[in-house]
Scaffold this motif. Structure first.
Motif, mmCIF file in Angstrom:
data_model
loop_
_atom_site.group_PDB
_atom_site.id
_atom_site.type_symbol
_atom_site.label_atom_id
_atom_site.label_comp_id
_atom_site.label_asym_id
_atom_site.label_seq_id
_atom_site.Cartn_x
_atom_site.Cartn_y
_atom_site.Cartn_z
ATOM 1 N N ALA A 1 0.847 -1.195 0.000
ATOM 2 C CA ALA A 1 0.000 0.000 0.000
ATOM 3 C C ALA A 1 0.885 1.250 0.000
ATOM 4 O O ALA A 1 1.856 1.318 0.755
ATOM 5 C CB ALA A 1 -0.907 -0.006 1.226
ATOM 6 N N PRO A 2 0.569 2.245 -0.841
ATOM 7 C CA PRO A 2 1.433 3.412 -0.997
ATOM 8 C C PRO A 2 1.347 4.448 0.118
ATOM 9 O O PRO A 2 2.212 5.322 0.217
ATOM 10 C CB PRO A 2 0.957 4.016 -2.315
ATOM 11 N N ASP A 3 0.311 4.375 0.950
ATOM 12 C CA ASP A 3 0.146 5.362 2.021
ATOM 13 C C ASP A 3 -0.678 4.742 3.143
ATOM 14 O O ASP A 3 -1.230 3.648 2.992
ATOM 15 C CB ASP A 3 -0.499 6.649 1.496
ATOM 16 N N ALA A 4 -0.740 5.450 4.260
ATOM 17 C CA ALA A 4 -1.432 4.927 5.441
ATOM 18 C C ALA A 4 -2.922 4.709 5.186
ATOM 19 O O ALA A 4 -3.485 3.710 5.625
ATOM 20 C CB ALA A 4 -1.221 5.862 6.629
ATOM 21 N N GLU A 5 -3.577 5.627 4.487
ATOM 22 C CA GLU A 5 -5.011 5.440 4.226
ATOM 23 C C GLU A 5 -5.256 4.198 3.384
ATOM 24 O O GLU A 5 -6.171 3.423 3.672
ATOM 25 C CB GLU A 5 -5.628 6.659 3.537
ATOM 26 N N SER A 6 -4.448 3.979 2.355
ATOM 27 C CA SER A 6 -4.622 2.782 1.525
ATOM 28 C C SER A 6 -4.380 1.520 2.339
ATOM 29 O O SER A 6 -5.080 0.518 2.167
ATOM 30 C CB SER A 6 -3.671 2.826 0.324
ATOM 31 N N LEU A 7 -3.404 1.557 3.240
ATOM 32 C CA LEU A 7 -3.159 0.399 4.094
ATOM 33 C C LEU A 7 -4.344 0.163 5.023
ATOM 34 O O LEU A 7 -4.810 -0.967 5.184
ATOM 35 C CB LEU A 7 -1.879 0.560 4.907
ATOM 36 N N MET A 8 -4.863 1.230 5.616
ATOM 37 C CA MET A 8 -6.004 1.079 6.512
ATOM 38 C C MET A 8 -7.203 0.510 5.761
ATOM 39 O O MET A 8 -7.873 -0.409 6.236
ATOM 40 C CB MET A 8 -6.350 2.426 7.155
ATOM 41 N N ASP B 1 7.706 9.688 8.435
ATOM 42 C CA ASP B 1 7.390 8.278 8.233
ATOM 43 C C ASP B 1 6.261 7.791 9.125
ATOM 44 O O ASP B 1 6.155 6.597 9.417
ATOM 45 C CB ASP B 1 8.639 7.421 8.494
ATOM 46 N N THR B 2 5.418 8.709 9.564
ATOM 47 C CA THR B 2 4.297 8.346 10.422
ATOM 48 C C THR B 2 3.029 9.029 9.930
ATOM 49 O O THR B 2 3.077 10.086 9.307
ATOM 50 C CB THR B 2 4.552 8.727 11.889
ATOM 51 N N ALA B 3 1.893 8.400 10.218
ATOM 52 C CA ALA B 3 0.608 8.956 9.802
ATOM 53 C C ALA B 3 -0.479 8.460 10.739
ATOM 54 O O ALA B 3 -0.278 7.520 11.519
ATOM 55 C CB ALA B 3 0.295 8.550 8.368
ATOM 56 N N GLU B 4 -1.624 9.108 10.617
ATOM 57 C CA GLU B 4 -2.775 8.765 11.441
ATOM 58 C C GLU B 4 -4.008 8.752 10.541
ATOM 59 O O GLU B 4 -4.156 9.613 9.672
ATOM 60 C CB GLU B 4 -2.922 9.823 12.529
ATOM 61 N N VAL B 5 -4.876 7.773 10.737
ATOM 62 C CA VAL B 5 -6.121 7.675 9.987
ATOM 63 C C VAL B 5 -7.258 7.472 10.978
ATOM 64 O O VAL B 5 -7.201 6.574 11.819
ATOM 65 C CB VAL B 5 -6.101 6.503 8.974
ATOM 66 N N GLU B 6 -8.260 8.324 10.890
ATOM 67 C CA GLU B 6 -9.459 8.177 11.721
ATOM 68 C C GLU B 6 -10.555 7.587 10.846
ATOM 69 O O GLU B 6 -10.791 8.054 9.731
ATOM 70 C CB GLU B 6 -9.909 9.525 12.282
ATOM 71 N N PHE B 7 -11.222 6.559 11.367
ATOM 72 C CA PHE B 7 -12.259 5.902 10.574
ATOM 73 C C PHE B 7 -13.366 5.358 11.466
ATOM 74 O O PHE B 7 -13.198 5.218 12.680
ATOM 75 C CB PHE B 7 -11.673 4.766 9.737
ATOM 76 N N ARG C 1 -8.890 5.870 15.855
ATOM 77 C CA ARG C 1 -7.836 6.734 15.326
ATOM 78 C C ARG C 1 -6.583 5.856 15.333
ATOM 79 O O ARG C 1 -6.035 5.553 16.380
ATOM 80 C CB ARG C 1 -7.656 7.972 16.201
ATOM 81 N N SER C 2 -6.176 5.404 14.127
ATOM 82 C CA SER C 2 -5.074 4.454 13.992
ATOM 83 C C SER C 2 -3.772 5.156 13.659
ATOM 84 O O SER C 2 -3.758 6.135 12.919
ATOM 85 C CB SER C 2 -5.369 3.459 12.867
ATOM 86 N N ARG C 3 -2.674 4.599 14.197
ATOM 87 C CA ARG C 3 -1.342 5.125 13.897
ATOM 88 C C ARG C 3 -0.605 4.146 12.990
ATOM 89 O O ARG C 3 -0.721 2.926 13.148
ATOM 90 C CB ARG C 3 -0.548 5.326 15.192
ATOM 91 N N PHE C 4 0.162 4.718 12.053
ATOM 92 C CA PHE C 4 0.907 3.942 11.066
ATOM 93 C C PHE C 4 2.337 4.443 10.979
ATOM 94 O O PHE C 4 2.604 5.614 11.242
ATOM 95 C CB PHE C 4 0.252 4.063 9.686
ATOM 96 N N VAL C 5 3.238 3.543 10.583
ATOM 97 C CA VAL C 5 4.635 3.896 10.384
ATOM 98 C C VAL C 5 5.095 3.292 9.059
ATOM 99 O O VAL C 5 4.658 2.210 8.674
ATOM 100 C CB VAL C 5 5.518 3.412 11.567
ATOM 101 N N SER C 6 5.970 4.013 8.371
ATOM 102 C CA SER C 6 6.549 3.510 7.127
ATOM 103 C C SER C 6 7.989 3.100 7.388
ATOM 104 O O SER C 6 8.772 3.881 7.942
ATOM 105 C CB SER C 6 6.503 4.602 6.045
#
Length: 135
Positions: free
Chosen positions: A38-45, A95-101, A117-122
């Motif tokens: 997945a290219p970004d945190a939202e796509s991974l989520m 290299d970090t992101a957050e996605v709320e869903f 609210r999820s946290r992601f790391v690349s």
């Protein structure tokens, strides 16, 4: 699932507002994890939501950040996933992101609403789910 024609479980739409197919959306990540992360945190989520719908424990574990990864993933028997709403996605660092869903599903006729609210790391060009806070 007929990937070429079936709408993606994550509900993503294309530029014209039409539902994307599984193959054009999350399927390319779930079915080709080694070649196409997945290219970004939202796509991974979104792809992780689809993995829950499709009960793909292999993908969920592979995309979980190693220090937080559980030994296995259990699925609720009879859960029927109803939809995903991405409320926000933002970078929180290089290299970090957050996605709320909000994800909705039914278990034994009871509606369940998961607001996280999820946290992601690349790392090494791949995004990983770290953890989440339920809202």
């Amino acid at each position: 699932m007929k990937a070429a024609t079936t709408h993606c479980p994550c509900g993503r739409t294309d530029a014209r507002g039409r539902p994307m197919t599984y193959a054009a959306c999350c399927g390319r990540y779930l079915d080709h994890w080694d070649e196409q992360p997945a290219p970004d945190a939202e796509s991974l989520m979104r792809s992780r939501y689809s993995a829950f719908v499709l009960q793909r424990a292999d993908y969920l574990l592979a995309t979980w950040h190693a220090p937080q990864r559980p030994p296995s993933v259990d699925f609720d028997a009879g859960a029927r996933w109803l939809g995903l709403e991405v409320r926000s996605a933002r970078a929180t660092g290089d290299d970090t992101a957050e996605v709320e869903f909000v994800a909705r599903h039914r278990i034994a006729g009871r509606a369940v609403r998961l607001h996280e609210r999820s946290r992601f790391v690349s790392e090494g060009g791949r995004w990983f789910y770290v953890d989440g806070v339920f809202e």
